[in-house]
Motif scaffolding. Structure first.
Motif, PDB file in Angstrom:
ATOM      1  N   GLU A  88       0.808  -1.215   0.000  1.00 59.52           N
ATOM      2  CA  GLU A  88       0.000   0.000   0.000  1.00 59.52           C
ATOM      3  C   GLU A  88       0.846   1.273   0.000  1.00 59.52           C
ATOM      4  O   GLU A  88       0.367   2.338  -0.371  1.00 59.52           O
ATOM      5  CB  GLU A  88      -0.912   0.017   1.235  1.00 59.52           C
ATOM      6  CG  GLU A  88      -1.922  -1.099   1.274  1.00 59.52           C
ATOM      7  CD  GLU A  88      -3.026  -0.909   0.254  1.00 59.52           C
ATOM      8  OE1 GLU A  88      -3.503   0.222   0.092  1.00 59.52           O
ATOM      9  OE2 GLU A  88      -3.384  -1.915  -0.387  1.00 59.52           O
ATOM     10  N   GLU A  89       2.089   1.161   0.422  1.00 57.53           N
ATOM     11  CA  GLU A  89       2.881   2.364   0.684  1.00 57.53           C
ATOM     12  C   GLU A  89       4.090   2.565  -0.226  1.00 57.53           C
ATOM     13  O   GLU A  89       4.859   3.485  -0.018  1.00 57.53           O
ATOM     14  CB  GLU A  89       3.380   2.331   2.135  1.00 57.53           C
ATOM     15  CG  GLU A  89       2.268   2.294   3.162  1.00 57.53           C
ATOM     16  CD  GLU A  89       1.406   3.546   3.147  1.00 57.53           C
ATOM     17  OE1 GLU A  89       1.967   4.649   3.016  1.00 57.53           O
ATOM     18  OE2 GLU A  89       0.183   3.418   3.257  1.00 57.53           O
ATOM     19  N   ALA A  90       4.276   1.684  -1.235  1.00 55.14           N
ATOM     20  CA  ALA A  90       5.494   1.800  -2.042  1.00 55.14           C
ATOM     21  C   ALA A  90       5.270   1.406  -3.497  1.00 55.14           C
ATOM     22  O   ALA A  90       4.310   0.724  -3.834  1.00 55.14           O
ATOM     23  CB  ALA A  90       6.597   0.939  -1.432  1.00 55.14           C
ATOM     24  N   VAL A  91       6.204   1.856  -4.329  1.00 55.89           N
ATOM     25  CA  VAL A  91       6.221   1.600  -5.764  1.00 55.89           C
ATOM     26  C   VAL A  91       7.547   0.930  -6.095  1.00 55.89           C
ATOM     27  O   VAL A  91       8.603   1.398  -5.653  1.00 55.89           O
ATOM     28  CB  VAL A  91       6.130   2.931  -6.560  1.00 55.89           C
ATOM     29  CG1 VAL A  91       6.197   2.678  -8.054  1.00 55.89           C
ATOM     30  CG2 VAL A  91       4.893   3.714  -6.180  1.00 55.89           C
ATOM     31  N   LEU A  92       7.503  -0.141  -6.870  1.00 55.50           N
ATOM     32  CA  LEU A  92       8.720  -0.758  -7.395  1.00 55.50           C
ATOM     33  C   LEU A  92       8.884  -0.284  -8.825  1.00 55.50           C
ATOM     34  O   LEU A  92       7.996  -0.474  -9.655  1.00 55.50           O
ATOM     35  CB  LEU A  92       8.621  -2.289  -7.346  1.00 55.50           C
ATOM     36  CG  LEU A  92       9.760  -3.059  -8.022  1.00 55.50           C
ATOM     37  CD1 LEU A  92      11.116  -2.716  -7.413  1.00 55.50           C
ATOM     38  CD2 LEU A  92       9.494  -4.557  -7.958  1.00 55.50           C
ATOM     39  N   THR A  93      10.017   0.355  -9.110  1.00 52.25           N
ATOM     40  CA  THR A  93      10.325   0.839 -10.452  1.00 52.25           C
ATOM     41  C   THR A  93      11.534   0.083 -10.972  1.00 52.25           C
ATOM     42  O   THR A  93      12.544  -0.031 -10.280  1.00 52.25           O
ATOM     43  CB  THR A  93      10.621   2.353 -10.435  1.00 52.25           C
ATOM     44  OG1 THR A  93       9.448   3.046  -9.986  1.00 52.25           O
ATOM     45  CG2 THR A  93      10.994   2.858 -11.813  1.00 52.25           C
TER      46      THR A  93
END
Length: 120
Positions: A88-93
């Motif tokens: 819910e709190e992070a993005v993997l790029t």
């Protein structure tokens, strides 16, 4: 949350295929949490853009009735950028080479995102 464990997961992702060039875990407000990127990449810029693009992707998917967003893919002549939620709190790029096999990348990225989400 231990940064070294997150970075280890990112390095493992990068090592899963020669096509992946860099990966980063970014908070939803655009701050870099952990990364496995080569020298010279602007971490602050990547963080801010990733959070903004994923947010727009989620909004577009919702407003166009496409269901829950799985990933955002940006394909350029020099490679691809793939963004997906890691909890819910992070993005993997992830950045990868232009000739990367996307199906395999998507699978590796999905697994890494699930692992990272459990570590946050």
């Amino acid at each position: 949350m231990r940064i070294d464990i997150l970075e280890s997961t990112l390095k493992e992702l990068n090592g899963s295929t020669a096509d992946i060039e860099a990966s980063a875990l970014i908070s939803i407000d655009g701050l870099l949490v952990a990364s496995a990127m080569p020298q010279g990449m602007d971490e602050d810029r990547i963080g801010a853009m990733s959070a903004a693009i994923l947010s727009m992707g989620e909004r577009a998917a919702r407003e166009l009735a496409r269901g829950a967003l799985e990933r955002v893919l940006i394909q350029g002549s020099n490679g691809v950028i793939i963004m997906t939620s890691a909890g819910e709190e992070a993005v993997l790029t992830v950045t990868a080479k232009a000739n990367a096999k996307l199906g395999l990348l998507f699978l590796d990225i999905k697994r890494a995102a699930q692992t990272l989400a459990s570590q946050i």
